[in-house]
Design a protein around this motif. Structure first.
Motif, PDB file in Angstrom:
ATOM      1  N   ASP A  72      -2.892  12.734  -1.389  1.00 58.68           N
ATOM      2  CA  ASP A  72      -3.206  13.792  -2.346  1.00 58.68           C
ATOM      3  C   ASP A  72      -4.306  14.712  -1.826  1.00 58.68           C
ATOM      4  O   ASP A  72      -4.280  15.929  -2.064  1.00 58.68           O
TER       5      ASP A  72
ATOM      6  N   ASN B 285       1.466  10.957 -10.030  1.00 62.89           N
ATOM      7  CA  ASN B 285       1.025  11.771  -8.904  1.00 62.89           C
ATOM      8  C   ASN B 285       0.716  10.853  -7.722  1.00 62.89           C
ATOM      9  O   ASN B 285       0.509   9.651  -7.894  1.00 62.89           O
ATOM     10  N   THR B 286       0.666  11.427  -6.522  1.00 61.18           N
ATOM     11  CA  THR B 286       0.414  10.596  -5.342  1.00 61.18           C
ATOM     12  C   THR B 286      -0.924   9.887  -5.422  1.00 61.18           C
ATOM     13  O   THR B 286      -1.056   8.745  -4.963  1.00 61.18           O
TER      14      THR B 286
END
Length: 384
Positions: free
Chosen positions: A156, A239-240
């Motif tokens: 991210d 999300n990552t």
């Protein structure tokens, strides 16, 4: 003298950490990374599975060769070199063939762990070998946990290539340090495994049954948490940088379960009855993974899935040599470790094919069915 011995132990543990951390720092993002390159699930499964295939092929030959030449250090250095090459290929190449080669090299590096686990106990007295094995096993758990926890955050912040950069740096350091590990010259070396003895050991019914169960357990874990679970998580809205939550939710109960199985379930219920519960829970919570469509439910299912899989491994490890006569136990353990590597290969490979044909959810249902069938086998075998 004692301080010198302790320094050797800690130094060796650092090198061991530097073998495993570079492989696990990218594990949660490897399947999503390849998907971002528009590689189909079938080929993703092939890349993921190559890690286990190389261990299956190389683990026994490395063990036999290191016994034959009576040296472990050269095999450790070679393993660290393969680890470095793996990360360099991941970092510099992005086509399917290069990714396959990179993950295969990681599998060869992991196979060198045989030499690590033989050399490290030589630093201890004979009656302290269990302490050595506990210490070196703890290093693997720490490397897995730290590497996988930070993987998504690293992506991210710095992009898909960042975990490979970090893994590459750590593997280079590990290779350099591996040249300076200590190998005693007056060590006691056991006799090399003879092929005739190996063949006889492989025909032991108890070993074959336990090895099959371990293959299934590895099929599930390397197709889910170490395979396609992060991909599914990203598809449902994670999300990552939130992959760390999934890793923590899975790994903490997973570690706790290994203690719970040996200290609570097995003493009270016996090994086979405990395994019935373990594989049944694996089947249930693998089935629920694609059904959990909210983040909170997904994390809860991961916690129970990690716990269920954590119940299987310690019992199977002990059962693999329990019924084998002492002089054959080293051979049996080598055979057991090579056989369960089949699961590390077969799980991601066939799950990837199923994901390509019918979608990623069906892959999890397939794994659940395998676990249910295995539960029935455990019931049948326990009655015998």
């Amino acid at each position: 003298m004692k301080n010198f011995t302790n320094r050797k132990k800690y130094y060796f543990m650092v090198v061991s950490f530097l073998l495993w951390f570079p492989h696990f720092v990218y594990v949660p993002i490897l399947a999503p990374y390849m998907e971002s390159l528009h590689i189909p699930y079938t080929l993703i499964g092939t890349v993921l599975g190559s890690y286990g295939l190389m261990q299956f092929i190389f683990r026994l030959p490395i063990g036999i060769s290191s016994d034959l030449f009576k040296y472990r250090k050269p095999f450790i250095i070679a393993g660290m070199f393969m680890s470095m090459c793996s990360n360099i290929f991941f970092l510099t190449m992005d086509g399917f063939i290069w990714l396959l080669l990179a993950r295969s090299f990681a599998g060869v590096a992991a196979a060198s762990w045989v030499a690590f686990t033989v050399l490290f106990p030589s630093y201890y007295k004979e009656n302290k070998v269990h302490v050595a094995m506990s210490s070196i096993s703890f290093v693997i758990v720490v490397a897995q946990f730290l590497g996988m926890s930070f993987s998504g955050y690293i992506v991210d912040q710095w992009g898909w290539q960042a975990p490979f950069w970090i893994g590459g740096v750590f593997s280079v350091i590990g290779l350099l340090l591996s040249f300076f590990i200590y190998e005693p010259k007056n060590k006691v070396v056991r006799e090399p495994i003879k092929l005739k003895e190996l063949a006889a050991t492989l025909r032991e019914p108890a070993l074959l049954k336990v090895s099959f169960l371990s293959i299934v357990a590895h099929i599930v874990i390397f197709s889910t948490m170490f395979g396609f679970t992060p991909t599914l998580a990203l598809q449902i809205g994670f999300n990552t940088d939130e992959i760390a939550y999934i890793v923590i939710a899975f790994m903490i109960p997973h570690a706790f379960a290994t203690l719970f199985m040996g200290n609570v379930l097995v003493p009270r219920m016996g090994e086979w009855n405990a395994l019935k519960i373990a594989f049944f829970l694996v089947a249930i919570f693998t089935l629920l993974i694609p059904i959990a469509q909210t983040k909170s439910m997904f994390l809860i299912v991961q916690a129970f899935s990690g716990f269920a899989l954590g119940l299987t491994f310690p019992s199977l490890l002990g059962m693999s040599i329990k019924s084998i006569e002492p002089k054959k136990r080293a051979t049996a353990m080598g055979a057991y470790q090579s056989l369960y590597a089949i699961g590390i290969f077969a799980g991601p490979f066939f799950t990837g094919i199923i994901n390509s044909l019918w979608g990623i959810n069906v892959g999890f249902y397939f794994l659940s069915v395998i676990a249910f069938i295995t539960t029935l086998l455990v019931i049948i075998w326990s009655e015998k």
